[in-house]
Design a protein around this motif. Structure first.
Motif, PDB file in Angstrom:
ATOM      1  N   GLU A  83       1.005  -0.951  -0.015  1.00 38.39           N
ATOM      2  CA  GLU A  83       0.005   0.181   0.130  1.00 38.39           C
ATOM      3  C   GLU A  83       0.609   1.040   0.275  1.00 38.39           C
ATOM      4  N   SER A 128      -6.783   6.223  12.044  1.00 37.71           N
ATOM      5  CA  SER A 128      -5.883   5.688  13.153  1.00 37.71           C
ATOM      6  C   SER A 128      -4.944   6.152  13.343  1.00 37.71           C
ATOM      7  N   SER A 184      -4.295  -5.497   6.897  1.00 35.45           N
ATOM      8  CA  SER A 184      -3.841  -4.451   8.435  1.00 35.45           C
ATOM      9  C   SER A 184      -4.036  -5.384   9.601  1.00 35.45           C
TER      10      SER A 184
END
Ligand SMILES: O=C(O)c1ccccc1NCC(=O)[C@H](O)[C@H](O)COP(=O)(O)O
Length: 424
Positions: A204, A211, A375
């Motif tokens: 990514e 966050s 994630s």
């Protein structure tokens, strides 16, 4: 029905040249889309009133009438089926139809009916109001987002409305025709998995996130993308949201134009079909569809459009209910399991395992769906853990982008060199 020409040669009466983008017509769209919008607005007001809420003006969204894929395209017949399904859905109180959409917007039975946990837009309209020359703010439960995902989606809805006004769908036709061809995102993941025996990496390109704040100050998207590719990434995920992730469509376009071969996922909060066309016009090979944000019927409809545009769709889920909804949708090839709860930011990689256990895992295998673990993946142990759970690809941001050399960080993450030159 006659279509007005957008391109050069005048069409024969009654016929539009059947190209990939021939359904993007200006024509009667203006009349039909306007009447469709009026209908949508009426349905919206009715449903809002029925739900006991104050009707708010229906935002100008990409209605099916505007994006209707018609001429000689994959969706010609299936689209009709979708419309029929939409009509049925209205009666059943299912999601995705304009009426149900409006009901959802009005906050009616958000949980339980359509499986979407967020409200797609403020129930009572925006909190800032204008009366004459005066502006005043009126905040209440209906116009205050309940979590970050809801806030992002509300802002995105307003942003996309403005973008669409500046560049209506028919105006994207030229850019779509000029865009570089879409590449096989799913194929690239499979090839990488077959080559390395490890989950294929979607690396990514992300500068910041709600966050984690700013992840990398010296952020050169093209350099980072090239380093990821060189070190074995199968595909890249490029954040395009500006407000919350400091991303941009310029980054996506620049990476594509720099000659990076890895297929590109446009990491965006898709709330409107118009965004699919826009993403493609900027060089995207795949888009993200978030099940927490989109009702089933929107997902089905958007999958059809992706197919027409030659793009893949990564359909993202976070819990069992979203997984079950998505497994009920035909044509899904890629499911992302996000280990981050986008409402609370909590990250738990055992979420991937939980959602792949038992019948769900079996159904995924039967349907030949590729699962992407997303994630919170930082170490080779994390990669092994999600691989053992059944994923064939992983989407990784923070643990790479924060390293001094994000490209080199890939071998650290996998515990070995996975580049073309290094992998056995
Ligand atoms: O990351 C966030 O703060 C966030 C907030 C709201 C919506 C989406 C968000 N993140 C998107 C992602 O889930 C991640 O960018 C992606 O899965 C990579 O995660 P990581 O490897 O932990 O950076």
């Amino acid at each position: 029905m006659e279509a007005l020409a957008i391109g050069s040669a005048p069409p024969r009466p009654g016929f539009a040249a059947p190209t990939r983008y021939s359904h993007l017509r200006r024509p009667r769209t203006l009349a039909v889309a306007a009447s469709a919008r009026r209908l949508l607005a009426a349905a919206h007001m009715d449903a809002a009133a029925a739900a006991g809420g104050r009707p708010s003006p229906a935002p100008a969204r990409c209605t099916r009438a505007e994006t209707e894929p018609e001429v000689g395209e994959v969706a010609t017949s299936s689209h009709a089926a979708l419309e029929a399904e939409a009509a049925g859905a209205t009666e059943q109180g299912d999601n995705g139809s304009p009426v149900a959409d409006a009901a959802a917007a009005a906050g009616a039975s958000i949980e339980g009916v359509d499986g979407i946990r967020i409200r797609r837009r403020p129930v009572t309209g925006p909190s800032v109001h204008y009366v004459g020359p005066f502006q005043f703010r009126l905040e209440n439960e209906g116009n205050t987002p309940r979590n970050i995902l809801e806030k992002i989606v509300w802002d995105k809805d307003a942003e996309v409305s403005q973008m669409k006004e500046r560049r209506p769908l028919y105006m994207l036709k030229g850019a779509l025709e000029a865009a570089p061809p879409a590449r096989d995102f799913v194929g690239a993941l499979k090839a990488s998995y077959d080559r390395t025996g490890l989950p294929a990496l979607i690396a990514e390109v992300k500068k910041a996130s709600p966050s984690r704040g700013v992840l990398r100050e010296d952020f050169d998207p093209v350099q980072i993308a090239q380093a990821y590719e060189k070190n074995g990434a199968a595909c890249l995920s490029v954040l395009t949201d500006e407000k919350y992730f400091q991303g941009s469509f310029n980054n996506l376009e620049a990476i594509r134009n720099a000659g990076v071969q890895c297929p590109l996922l446009c990491k965006e909060f898709i709330v409107d079909a118009w965004q699919l066309y826009y993403a493609r016009s900027k060089g995207a090979d795949a888009v993200l569809l978030i099940a927490a944000v989109l009702p089933d019927l929107d997902i089905k409809y958007m999958l059809k459009i992706c197919k027409i545009l030659g793009m893949s769709a990564l359909v993202e889920v976070h819990d069992e209910r979203e997984m079950d909804r998505v497994l009920g949708i035909d044509g899904v090839q890629l499911i992302g399991i996000n280990n981050r709860n986008l409402e609370t930011f909590e990250v738990d990689i055992s979420n991937t395992k939980k959602l792949l256990e038992g019948e769900r895992g079996q159904m995924i295998a039967q349907k030949d769906i590729i699962v992407v673990g997303e994630s919170g993946l930082f170490t080779p142990d994390h990669i092994s853990f999600v691989q053992n759970a059944g994923v064939k690809a992983v989407l990784v941001g923070e643990s790479l982008i924060k390293q001094e050399d994000p490209g080199k960080a890939i071998s650290g993450l996998f515990g070995k060199d996975i580049s073309n030159t290094g992998a056995a």
